[in-house]
Design an enzyme around this catalytic site. Sequence first.
Site, mmCIF file in Angstrom:
data_model
loop_
_atom_site.group_PDB
_atom_site.id
_atom_site.type_symbol
_atom_site.label_atom_id
_atom_site.label_comp_id
_atom_site.label_asym_id
_atom_site.label_seq_id
_atom_site.Cartn_x
_atom_site.Cartn_y
_atom_site.Cartn_z
ATOM 1 N N CYS A 135 0.722 -1.254 0.158
ATOM 2 C CA CYS A 135 0.281 -0.235 -0.474
ATOM 3 C C CYS A 135 1.034 1.700 0.064
ATOM 4 O O CYS A 135 1.575 1.827 -0.952
ATOM 5 C CB CYS A 135 -0.937 -0.055 0.673
ATOM 6 S SG CYS A 135 -2.055 1.152 0.850
ATOM 7 N N HIS B 137 -3.628 -5.108 0.960
ATOM 8 C CA HIS B 137 -2.570 -5.571 1.820
ATOM 9 C C HIS B 137 -3.038 -7.053 2.408
ATOM 10 O O HIS B 137 -3.767 -7.437 2.561
ATOM 11 C CB HIS B 137 -3.423 -5.078 3.351
ATOM 12 C CG HIS B 137 -3.518 -3.637 3.355
ATOM 13 N ND1 HIS B 137 -2.696 -3.148 3.821
ATOM 14 C CD2 HIS B 137 -4.061 -2.408 3.004
ATOM 15 C CE1 HIS B 137 -2.495 -1.572 4.264
ATOM 16 N NE2 HIS B 137 -3.185 -1.857 3.480
ATOM 17 N N GLU C 92 -1.811 -8.912 4.221
ATOM 18 C CA GLU C 92 -1.809 -9.033 5.568
ATOM 19 C C GLU C 92 -3.068 -9.257 5.996
ATOM 20 O O GLU C 92 -2.696 -10.083 7.711
ATOM 21 C CB GLU C 92 -0.668 -7.965 6.304
ATOM 22 C CG GLU C 92 -0.971 -7.613 7.031
ATOM 23 C CD GLU C 92 -1.569 -5.347 5.559
ATOM 24 O OE1 GLU C 92 -0.926 -6.509 4.732
ATOM 25 O OE2 GLU C 92 -0.546 -4.583 5.924
ATOM 26 N N SER D 190 1.355 -12.826 38.196
ATOM 27 C CA SER D 190 -0.256 -13.043 38.352
ATOM 28 C C SER D 190 -1.490 -13.287 38.118
ATOM 29 O O SER D 190 -2.075 -13.060 38.725
ATOM 30 C CB SER D 190 -0.648 -11.712 36.887
ATOM 31 O OG SER D 190 -0.436 -12.296 36.140
ATOM 32 N N GLY E 83 -1.852 -15.117 35.499
ATOM 33 C CA GLY E 83 -2.691 -15.082 33.916
ATOM 34 C C GLY E 83 -1.582 -15.992 33.323
ATOM 35 O O GLY E 83 -0.221 -16.526 33.786
ATOM 36 N N ASP F 150 0.865 -15.121 31.086
ATOM 37 C CA ASP F 150 2.226 -14.636 30.301
ATOM 38 C C ASP F 150 3.426 -14.738 31.540
ATOM 39 O O ASP F 150 4.212 -15.150 31.251
ATOM 40 C CB ASP F 150 1.924 -12.877 29.838
ATOM 41 C CG ASP F 150 1.134 -12.835 29.303
ATOM 42 O OD1 ASP F 150 0.650 -14.094 28.218
ATOM 43 O OD2 ASP F 150 0.791 -11.849 28.526
#
Length: 520
Positions: A86, A176, A178, A230, A232, A234
């Site tokens: 683009c 695009h 992607e 946490s 979580g 990650d």
Amino acid sequence: MTNPTAGDSVLILDFGSQVTQLIARRVREAGVYSEIVPFARGDEAFARLAPRAVILSGSPASVTDAGAPQIPPGVLATDVPILGICYGEQALCHQTGGAVGPSGHREFGRAFIDIVDDSALFAGVWAKGERHQVWMSHGDRIDAIPPGFRAVAVSEGAPFAAIADDVRRRYGVQFHPEVVHTPDGARLLANFVTRVAGIAPGWSMAGFRAAKIGEIREQVGAGKVICGLSGGVDSAVAAVLIHEAIGDQLTCVFVDHGLLRAGEAEQVVGLFREHYRIPLVHVDASETFLAGLAGVTDPEKKRKFIGGAFIDVFEAEAKKIGGAAFLAQGTLYPDVIESVSFTGGPSVTIKSHHNVGGLPARMNMALVEPLRELFKDEVRRLGVELGLPPAFVGRHPFPGPGLAIRIPGEVTREACDTLRRADSIYLEEIRAAGLYDAIWQAFAVLLPVRTVGVMGDGRTYDKVCALRAVTSVDGMTADIYPFDAAFLSRCATRIVNEVPGINRVVYDYTSKPPGTIEWE
Ligand code: XMP
């Protein structure tokens, strides 16, 4: 920072497109390491990474604007393959002898292109004479292409929908590739990096794991590392990876603020202590947090208090175990990518996010952030690679302030208990219906509103529970999950019957924007 596969990588120059991150994802899905860098730092990044290919992103800017972003001269002077997407295609034309001007026929959204010539970019994907669906989003158009290029695809609004210079291996696409709305886009990008640029797909979670372990050892030496868990995904994945690298030089601190979901503390403690035998300090600080939250109803005040109290408890525990030179965090790639002002001026915004905000500066510790090159789904894959149970790594995101921001008004222990029960019934039903993995995040909210109901022969006057479920790619935007009425009705019946204190259930139909995912 060294990266695991320098020399076999792709450099993505960001000109400010909203979807630049998707380019990196598609390239990685093709098995090739990629890094996104603001265009203004292109030359410096090129020297550091020695990439085998460069991709130029889209941009909200126009190449005809004064001060429009430019492809850095060093990048233009190289002979590695370049793909402009683009704006990237327009900049390539504008800067190397073509012409770009405003278009009388703007194209936004789905479009069709006709392949008018074969090219190495399309080899094995698209052939001359075919018509294919793509996603366009452009106002300007290319009026003349630079010497050496030829048109290989055209659309109604773009006579140069794709251009190719197979000799210099430079390509431009107005659409695009992607985004998922260009159905063959991922294959085109894979073709560009593996066949045109000749990069052997070597980026894998197993390779990443091995390379990161070496890096962590090198960074930390004999030092001690503390990691705040946490609950979580990650922080858990970061901790397991670091433990694999340095063993018991790592201590994890799990601060239970009393605002967790049902069974969450037990799961984390069990996983770390019993399964991985990772040293874990489990602090039950629920009294401190709930006492501090008494009477607080303003969402920002709740968040600030919780953040501050977390740091206090974490710091005190870190001191007890003799401190550490390093702090580990589960920071992800979207948090560290620098978003660039598309004028290219000095107002570059850096989205630098620390999971435990404020800690590093206050504790004077160096950061260990082994996930900073990964996207969320890659972290989940790494978690599985490290042997974390798939059910654990696939868990929905859960915010740091926990249930406190799902209880509008005052947060009490009783309200947390009521909410936990409703939430676990809701999630149990979602799992039973096989919908858990189709949903980004689902949770219950306990409203500070009481309504009249009737149960048995008696009148009730109890609280309202709201159910929320959204689909999302990154949490930045979200759509509601369209449950069928029978499912919602089943949840409502069970929650009202089984959770004392709730006599009415409503479903939140608000997308983001205009709503946020959490209620506070
Ligand atoms: P919102 O409510 O802003 O949430 O649409 C977007 C995503 O971020 C999560 N979230 C948080 N995560 N600390 C976190 O670690 C926080 O303070 C926080 N607030 C929101 C939210 O759950 C959703 O996934």
